[in-house]
Design a protein around this motif. Structure first.
Motif, PDB file in Angstrom:
ATOM      1  N   MET A  82      20.687  74.305  61.022  1.00  0.00           N
ATOM      2  CA  MET A  82      21.409  73.060  60.826  1.00  0.00           C
ATOM      3  C   MET A  82      20.426  71.980  60.379  1.00  0.00           C
ATOM      4  N   PRO A  83      20.769  71.197  59.369  1.00  0.00           N
ATOM      5  CA  PRO A  83      19.863  70.144  58.890  1.00  0.00           C
ATOM      6  C   PRO A  83      19.604  69.072  59.950  1.00  0.00           C
ATOM      7  N   THR A  84      18.448  68.456  59.842  1.00  0.00           N
ATOM      8  CA  THR A  84      18.057  67.365  60.729  1.00  0.00           C
ATOM      9  C   THR A  84      18.319  66.021  60.072  1.00  0.00           C
ATOM     10  N   ILE A  85      18.073  65.947  58.757  1.00  0.00           N
ATOM     11  CA  ILE A  85      18.162  64.700  58.006  1.00  0.00           C
ATOM     12  C   ILE A  85      18.950  64.950  56.729  1.00  0.00           C
ATOM     13  N   LYS A  86      19.794  64.011  56.369  1.00  0.00           N
ATOM     14  CA  LYS A  86      20.520  64.050  55.103  1.00  0.00           C
ATOM     15  C   LYS A  86      20.082  62.823  54.311  1.00  0.00           C
ATOM     16  N   SER A  87      19.649  63.034  53.063  1.00  0.00           N
ATOM     17  CA  SER A  87      19.095  61.939  52.269  1.00  0.00           C
ATOM     18  C   SER A  87      19.759  61.851  50.909  1.00  0.00           C
ATOM     19  N   SER A  88      19.643  60.651  50.314  1.00  0.00           N
ATOM     20  CA  SER A  88      20.170  60.470  48.960  1.00  0.00           C
ATOM     21  C   SER A  88      19.322  59.441  48.224  1.00  0.00           C
ATOM     22  N   TYR A  89      19.272  59.595  46.898  1.00  0.00           N
ATOM     23  CA  TYR A  89      18.562  58.660  46.034  1.00  0.00           C
ATOM     24  C   TYR A  89      19.509  57.531  45.687  1.00  0.00           C
ATOM     25  N   GLN A  90      19.065  56.293  45.912  1.00  0.00           N
ATOM     26  CA  GLN A  90      19.915  55.120  45.713  1.00  0.00           C
ATOM     27  C   GLN A  90      19.701  54.451  44.364  1.00  0.00           C
ATOM     28  N   GLY A  91      18.713  54.929  43.609  1.00  0.00           N
ATOM     29  CA  GLY A  91      18.351  54.294  42.352  1.00  0.00           C
ATOM     30  C   GLY A  91      17.259  53.269  42.576  1.00  0.00           C
ATOM     31  N   GLU A 143      19.435  59.715  56.635  1.00  0.00           N
ATOM     32  CA  GLU A 143      20.193  59.577  57.886  1.00  0.00           C
ATOM     33  C   GLU A 143      19.787  60.692  58.837  1.00  0.00           C
ATOM     34  N   HIS A 144      19.429  60.313  60.046  1.00  0.00           N
ATOM     35  CA  HIS A 144      19.150  61.265  61.120  1.00  0.00           C
ATOM     36  C   HIS A 144      20.514  61.724  61.638  1.00  0.00           C
ATOM     37  N   LEU A 145      20.830  62.984  61.409  1.00  0.00           N
ATOM     38  CA  LEU A 145      22.197  63.447  61.652  1.00  0.00           C
ATOM     39  C   LEU A 145      22.600  63.417  63.123  1.00  0.00           C
ATOM     40  N   GLN A 146      21.683  63.672  64.029  1.00  0.00           N
ATOM     41  CA  GLN A 146      22.044  63.669  65.444  1.00  0.00           C
ATOM     42  C   GLN A 146      22.414  62.278  65.942  1.00  0.00           C
ATOM     43  N   SER A 147      21.687  61.253  65.489  1.00  0.00           N
ATOM     44  CA  SER A 147      21.918  59.903  66.006  1.00  0.00           C
ATOM     45  C   SER A 147      22.696  58.998  65.052  1.00  0.00           C
ATOM     46  N   GLY A 148      22.680  59.329  63.764  1.00  0.00           N
ATOM     47  CA  GLY A 148      23.309  58.466  62.777  1.00  0.00           C
ATOM     48  C   GLY A 148      22.403  57.326  62.314  1.00  0.00           C
ATOM     49  N   GLU A 149      21.207  57.210  62.877  1.00  0.00           N
ATOM     50  CA  GLU A 149      20.261  56.165  62.463  1.00  0.00           C
ATOM     51  C   GLU A 149      19.838  56.404  61.018  1.00  0.00           C
TER      52      GLU A 149
END
Length: 134
Positions: free
Chosen positions: A1-10, A17-23
């Protein structure tokens, strides 16, 4: 299971985003590398992670010994190198107003800091300078 989900904002900005906490954490490229410098750079996070990891592991050891490290503060200085651009050195200056008179405990805390998971994960070419001012 992933720990962090990331995206490029430009505009050289990312959001993680830290998936467990939402931070969430935003990064920007630094001014000296075509960025705006409006947030931590990825290498700032590496340097900051080292200090946070060191103090977290020290806190575990300290609490086992009945010592509480509240008030311990630290400053990080990140030194970059060019060609190739990478972290050359991370300097961690730890400051605490409460002296530790037990030399054995003090050595345990220093060893814990220097062998924290982030310290052990960094490439050996990255110099880690740690100053314990307590």
């Amino acid at each position: 299971m992933p720990t962090i989900k990331s995206s490029y904002q430009g505009n050289l900005r990312t959001r993680a985003e830290h998936l467990q906490s939402g931070e969430q954490i935003i990064t920007d490229a630094p001014v000296d590398n075509n960025g705006k410098g409006e947030a931590f750079s990825p290498t700032d996070l590496v340097a900051g992670a080292l200090g946070s990891c060191m103090v977290t592991i020290m806190g575990i050891i300290a609490e086992r010994e009945g010592l509480h490290l509240e008030g311990l503060a630290w400053e990080i200085t990140k030194v970059m190198q060019a060609n190739p651009r990478k972290i050359q050195e991370i300097i961690v200056d730890m400051n605490w107003e409460k002296p530790i008179k037990d030399d054995k405990l003090l050595q345990k805390l220093k060893n814990a800091a220097k062998t924290c998971p982030v310290a052990l994960s960094l490439h050996p070419d990255i110099k880690q300078t740690v100053n314990f001012n307590f």
